[in-house]
Motif scaffolding. Structure first.
Motif, PDB file in Angstrom:
ATOM      1  N   THR A  20      20.950  -1.633  47.437  1.00 36.54           N
ATOM      2  CA  THR A  20      20.550  -0.488  46.599  1.00 36.54           C
ATOM      3  C   THR A  20      19.033  -0.301  46.672  1.00 36.54           C
ATOM      4  N   GLY A  21      18.553   0.619  45.890  1.00 37.54           N
ATOM      5  CA  GLY A  21      17.116   0.843  45.845  1.00 37.54           C
ATOM      6  C   GLY A  21      16.428   0.059  44.752  1.00 37.54           C
ATOM      7  N   HIS A  22      17.152  -0.817  44.077  1.00 37.72           N
ATOM      8  CA  HIS A  22      16.578  -1.590  42.974  1.00 37.72           C
ATOM      9  C   HIS A  22      15.841  -2.822  43.485  1.00 37.72           C
ATOM     10  N   ALA A  23      14.736  -3.148  42.846  1.00 39.92           N
ATOM     11  CA  ALA A  23      13.969  -4.338  43.201  1.00 39.92           C
ATOM     12  C   ALA A  23      14.626  -5.580  42.609  1.00 39.92           C
ATOM     13  N   VAL A  24      14.508  -6.698  43.319  1.00 39.33           N
ATOM     14  CA  VAL A  24      15.090  -7.957  42.844  1.00 39.33           C
ATOM     15  C   VAL A  24      14.568  -8.303  41.460  1.00 39.33           C
ATOM     16  N   GLU A  25      13.267  -8.123  41.271  1.00 40.03           N
ATOM     17  CA  GLU A  25      12.645  -8.475  39.988  1.00 40.03           C
ATOM     18  C   GLU A  25      13.246  -7.656  38.843  1.00 40.03           C
ATOM     19  N   ASP A  26      13.520  -6.369  39.117  1.00 44.58           N
ATOM     20  CA  ASP A  26      14.094  -5.505  38.074  1.00 44.58           C
ATOM     21  C   ASP A  26      15.521  -5.931  37.731  1.00 44.58           C
ATOM     22  N   ILE A  27      16.281  -6.303  38.748  1.00 41.01           N
ATOM     23  CA  ILE A  27      17.657  -6.749  38.527  1.00 41.01           C
ATOM     24  C   ILE A  27      17.666  -8.036  37.713  1.00 41.01           C
ATOM     25  N   GLN A  28      16.805  -8.976  38.095  1.00 43.45           N
ATOM     26  CA  GLN A  28      16.732 -10.249  37.377  1.00 43.45           C
ATOM     27  C   GLN A  28      16.275 -10.048  35.930  1.00 43.45           C
ATOM     28  N   ALA A  29      15.386  -9.078  35.726  1.00 45.19           N
ATOM     29  CA  ALA A  29      14.901  -8.798  34.370  1.00 45.19           C
ATOM     30  C   ALA A  29      16.030  -8.307  33.471  1.00 45.19           C
ATOM     31  N   VAL A  30      16.907  -7.452  34.012  1.00 39.07           N
ATOM     32  CA  VAL A  30      18.034  -6.952  33.229  1.00 39.07           C
ATOM     33  C   VAL A  30      19.030  -8.081  32.952  1.00 39.07           C
ATOM     34  N   LEU A  31      19.287  -8.902  33.976  1.00 42.80           N
ATOM     35  CA  LEU A  31      20.243 -10.001  33.829  1.00 42.80           C
ATOM     36  C   LEU A  31      19.803 -11.022  32.783  1.00 42.80           C
ATOM     37  N   SER A  32      18.506 -11.147  32.581  1.00 45.57           N
ATOM     38  CA  SER A  32      17.995 -12.145  31.628  1.00 45.57           C
ATOM     39  C   SER A  32      17.495 -11.526  30.321  1.00 45.57           C
ATOM     40  N   ASP A  33      17.687 -10.213  30.158  1.00 42.12           N
ATOM     41  CA  ASP A  33      17.252  -9.522  28.938  1.00 42.12           C
ATOM     42  C   ASP A  33      18.165  -9.941  27.777  1.00 42.12           C
ATOM     43  N   ARG A  34      17.628 -10.725  26.862  1.00 44.55           N
ATOM     44  CA  ARG A  34      18.445 -11.279  25.774  1.00 44.55           C
ATOM     45  C   ARG A  34      19.081 -10.185  24.925  1.00 44.55           C
ATOM     46  N   GLU A  35      18.338  -9.141  24.630  1.00 43.17           N
ATOM     47  CA  GLU A  35      18.882  -8.067  23.804  1.00 43.17           C
ATOM     48  C   GLU A  35      20.065  -7.395  24.498  1.00 43.17           C
ATOM     49  N   TYR A  36      19.943  -7.204  25.813  1.00 47.01           N
ATOM     50  CA  TYR A  36      21.034  -6.601  26.579  1.00 47.01           C
ATOM     51  C   TYR A  36      22.240  -7.538  26.631  1.00 47.01           C
ATOM     52  N   VAL A  37      21.975  -8.813  26.855  1.00 43.58           N
ATOM     53  CA  VAL A  37      23.063  -9.801  26.921  1.00 43.58           C
ATOM     54  C   VAL A  37      23.799  -9.874  25.580  1.00 43.58           C
ATOM     55  N   GLU A  38      23.062  -9.828  24.481  1.00 45.32           N
ATOM     56  CA  GLU A  38      23.693  -9.853  23.161  1.00 45.32           C
ATOM     57  C   GLU A  38      24.571  -8.622  22.949  1.00 45.32           C
ATOM     58  N   ALA A  39      24.140  -7.478  23.482  1.00 45.11           N
ATOM     59  CA  ALA A  39      24.949  -6.265  23.386  1.00 45.11           C
ATOM     60  C   ALA A  39      26.230  -6.404  24.218  1.00 45.11           C
TER      61      ALA A  39
END
Length: 387
Positions: free
Chosen positions: A156-175
């Motif tokens: 995809t056009g997404h950067a690795v760092e951006d993907i990892q940031a979403v995967l480790s976003d605690r607020e997102y994970v809690e949702a």
């Protein structure tokens, strides 16, 4: 003399009368329970009959419904309820689980309110996506979440760092925990490296848009895992382990076995060791603890202080060490007991099982040089790249 005879008889009559009253009370209580039970049984029967039947058999309405890729039975039930095709979306989910139905297809459907639940299920298994997908990529079994992020970035056009940031976003994970029944507070343990490790399903993914968001991609993968977990829910419940623990065992099985047959046998070894209060002592957990893809571990490696290190700590590790496929998840709840407490995986993929440590040690000494030679020749790194 007559008075003394009358007194016992009076007491006897009194007890007889009390017994009659008790019998009447018991009789009417039992009768009441039977009546209530009958009413509840009849009511439940007609409720289920009504719920499983068509919404409107007399004046059917045709409704166009879109089932997105990766939808779970729970999500499909919600869609059908919102569209007025079933009375209760939750009942649809439980009925699907009871019937052990799976294989629902994404796509556009013309469904009717005259359809029963069984007819809707049958129709939803025949659908096809009407459009060609804009984006297709595949995630192999047994990869670390860090590697999955790289694969998504490469496709995809997404950067690795951006993907990892979403995967480790605690607020997102809690949702996500609120959204997916399989996710629990266990994944928020501070000792866990990546909360969603083990929950990102390895498979081929197709998207109708060229640039789906990172969250859309992650949730498509979680949907697939939730579907598998739902299919195995009764077996997981009977196993005595949590979903998190089963996925952790499945991740170890995935990293250790190359064939389906060995997955179930290795699962048997792991279960037997757990039940015997023996440490699991599997090398892939040490490699994960170190954070390096290693096929060989040293004595120094085995001493690393990490909750993932199954040589140092007994029991199931704190979390999954890779993302397992369906066969490994099934193997985790369907162990094949062979009596072996040890196994040794050779470079060529053959797994040798032993019942005693002495046997295992002889096998280890016999084939250890294979791994040393393969590692020195760089074959293991090449294999990892080609998997």
């Amino acid at each position: 003399m007559s008075n003394s005879n009358e007194k016992p008889r009076s007491l006897y009559d009194k007890r007889v009368s009390q017994a009659r009253i008790v019998r009447r009370v018991v009789f009417f209580c039992v009768l009441g329970l039977l009546i209530v039970g009958t009413i509840l049984g009849i009511s439940s029967y007609y409720y289920l009959k009504n719920a499983l039947g068509p919404i409107d058999e007399e004046s059917p309405e045709e409704i166009q419904v879109t089932i997105p890729i990766g939808s779970t039975a729970n999500q499909i039930g919600t869609i059908l309820e919102e569209e007025g095709l079933v009375r209760n979306g939750t009942l649809f989910r439980y009925y699907v689980r009871y019937k052990n139905e799976s294989g629902f297809q994404a796509g556009e459907y013309n469904l009717s309110t005259s359809m029963t639940l069984d007819e809707l299920i049958s129709e939803l298994k025949e659908g096809r996506v009407l459009e060609e997908p804009e984006l297709v990529f595949t995630i192999p079994e047994g990869r670390w979440l860090e590697d999955v992020a790289v694969m998504i970035a490469n496709s995809t056009g997404h950067a690795v760092e951006d993907i990892q940031a979403v995967l480790s976003d605690r607020e997102y994970v809690e949702a996500l925990i609120d959204q997916y029944p399989m996710l629990t507070e266990e994944i928020l343990n501070e000792s866990i490296r990546h909360p969603l490790e083990g929950y990102v399903f390895p498979a081929q993914y197709e998207f109708m848009v060229e640039d789906p968001s990172i969250k859309d991609i992650i949730e498509a993968m979680l949907n697939r895992t939730q579907t598998v977990v739902d299919e195995l829910s009764s077996e997981i419940a009977e196993s005595g382990y949590t979903i998190h623990e089963i996925l952790t065992l499945a991740s170890i099985i995935e990293r250790e076995a190359k064939t389906s047959e060995d997955r179930y046998k290795i699962s048997g070894v792991l279960h037997d060791r757990l039940e015997s209060d023996m440490p699991l002592q599997v090398d892939p957990t040490v490699a994960y603890a170190i954070g390096e893809h290693r096929y060989m571990t040293s004595l120094t490696d085995l001493k690393i202080d990490s909750p993932y290190n199954t040589y140092r700590y007994k029991g199931i590790p704190v979390g999954p060490i890779a993302n397992p496929g369906k066969d490994s998840i099934q193997a985790a709840v369907r162990p094949e007991r062979t009596g072996a407490l040890f196994f040794y995986a050779r470079v060529n993929g053959e797994v040798i099982y032993s019942e005693t440590y002495e046997e295992h040690n002889r096998v280890h000494q016999q084939y250890r040089q294979e791994w040393i030679d393969a590692e020195s020749q760089g074959e293991l790194e090449e294999e990892q790249e080609n998997e």
